[in-house]
Write a protein that holds these residues in place. Sequence first.
Motif, PDB file in Angstrom:
ATOM      1  N   PHE A   4      40.826 -53.300 -17.995  1.00 24.11           N
ATOM      2  CA  PHE A   4      42.048 -53.821 -18.608  1.00 24.11           C
ATOM      3  C   PHE A   4      42.114 -55.344 -18.498  1.00 24.11           C
ATOM      4  CE2 PHE A   4      43.919 -49.475 -17.729  1.00 24.11           C
ATOM      5  CZ  PHE A   4      43.986 -49.111 -19.066  1.00 24.11           C
ATOM      6  N   ALA A   5      41.704 -55.892 -17.383  1.00 23.95           N
ATOM      7  CA  ALA A   5      41.698 -57.350 -17.222  1.00 23.95           C
ATOM      8  C   ALA A   5      40.737 -57.990 -18.229  1.00 23.95           C
ATOM      9  CB  ALA A   5      41.315 -57.728 -15.789  1.00 23.95           C
ATOM     10  N   ASP A   6      39.566 -57.387 -18.407  1.00 23.39           N
ATOM     11  CA  ASP A   6      38.611 -57.899 -19.387  1.00 23.39           C
ATOM     12  C   ASP A   6      39.171 -57.800 -20.799  1.00 23.39           C
ATOM     13  OD1 ASP A   6      36.816 -58.496 -17.369  1.00 23.39           O
ATOM     14  OD2 ASP A   6      35.537 -56.747 -17.735  1.00 23.39           O
ATOM     15  N   THR A  39      46.518 -51.239  -9.367  1.00 26.05           N
ATOM     16  CA  THR A  39      46.086 -52.434 -10.093  1.00 26.05           C
ATOM     17  C   THR A  39      45.802 -52.100 -11.550  1.00 26.05           C
ATOM     18  OG1 THR A  39      45.165 -53.328  -8.063  1.00 26.05           O
ATOM     19  CG2 THR A  39      44.447 -54.354 -10.099  1.00 26.05           C
ATOM     20  N   ALA A  40      45.224 -50.928 -11.809  1.00 27.68           N
ATOM     21  CA  ALA A  40      44.955 -50.521 -13.186  1.00 27.68           C
ATOM     22  C   ALA A  40      46.257 -50.421 -13.978  1.00 27.68           C
ATOM     23  CB  ALA A  40      44.213 -49.192 -13.206  1.00 27.68           C
ATOM     24  N   GLU A  41      47.278 -49.828 -13.381  1.00 28.52           N
ATOM     25  CA  GLU A  41      48.574 -49.721 -14.061  1.00 28.52           C
ATOM     26  C   GLU A  41      49.164 -51.100 -14.312  1.00 28.52           C
ATOM     27  OE1 GLU A  41      52.967 -47.633 -13.561  1.00 28.52           O
ATOM     28  OE2 GLU A  41      51.396 -47.190 -12.108  1.00 28.52           O
ATOM     29  N   SER A  42      49.054 -51.975 -13.327  1.00 25.77           N
ATOM     30  CA  SER A  42      49.569 -53.338 -13.475  1.00 25.77           C
ATOM     31  C   SER A  42      48.853 -54.078 -14.609  1.00 25.77           C
ATOM     32  CB  SER A  42      49.395 -54.096 -12.152  1.00 25.77           C
ATOM     33  OG  SER A  42      49.746 -55.440 -12.303  1.00 25.77           O
ATOM     34  N   GLU A  43      47.534 -53.950 -14.667  1.00 25.31           N
ATOM     35  CA  GLU A  43      46.768 -54.616 -15.722  1.00 25.31           C
ATOM     36  C   GLU A  43      47.085 -54.020 -17.092  1.00 25.31           C
ATOM     37  OE1 GLU A  43      44.954 -57.330 -15.743  1.00 25.31           O
ATOM     38  OE2 GLU A  43      45.084 -57.659 -13.583  1.00 25.31           O
ATOM     39  N   ALA A  44      47.243 -52.700 -17.164  1.00 28.20           N
ATOM     40  CA  ALA A  44      47.614 -52.063 -18.433  1.00 28.20           C
ATOM     41  C   ALA A  44      48.981 -52.561 -18.887  1.00 28.20           C
ATOM     42  CB  ALA A  44      47.615 -50.543 -18.283  1.00 28.20           C
TER      43      ALA A  44
END
Length: 99
Positions: A4-6, A39-44
Amino acid sequence: DKAFADMREGFLPAKGGRPGLVPQIAVLLTDGSATDPYTAESEANKLKNNGVEIFAIGVKGADRNALETYASRPRNVFFVDELIALNTISDAVLTELCA
């Protein structure tokens, strides 16, 4: 979370993104779960807050609840039992992508 960051970086104008001019769509295809779900949820959420519509496609072992959290809306979540079956959902995915 790194995916997600990428993706978020890829939507930046400096990387060729054209927010406001064309729809911003990201498709996550996974057969597992995030190493760091928080972190995945935050990035999404950062992607969604930047106007990116997220679609999530789960294969066999994907975590349905997580994908529903990452996707922009419930109808943006799809599942197949194996990669070869992706063609069975292509019409439904395209319908939602173009809605």
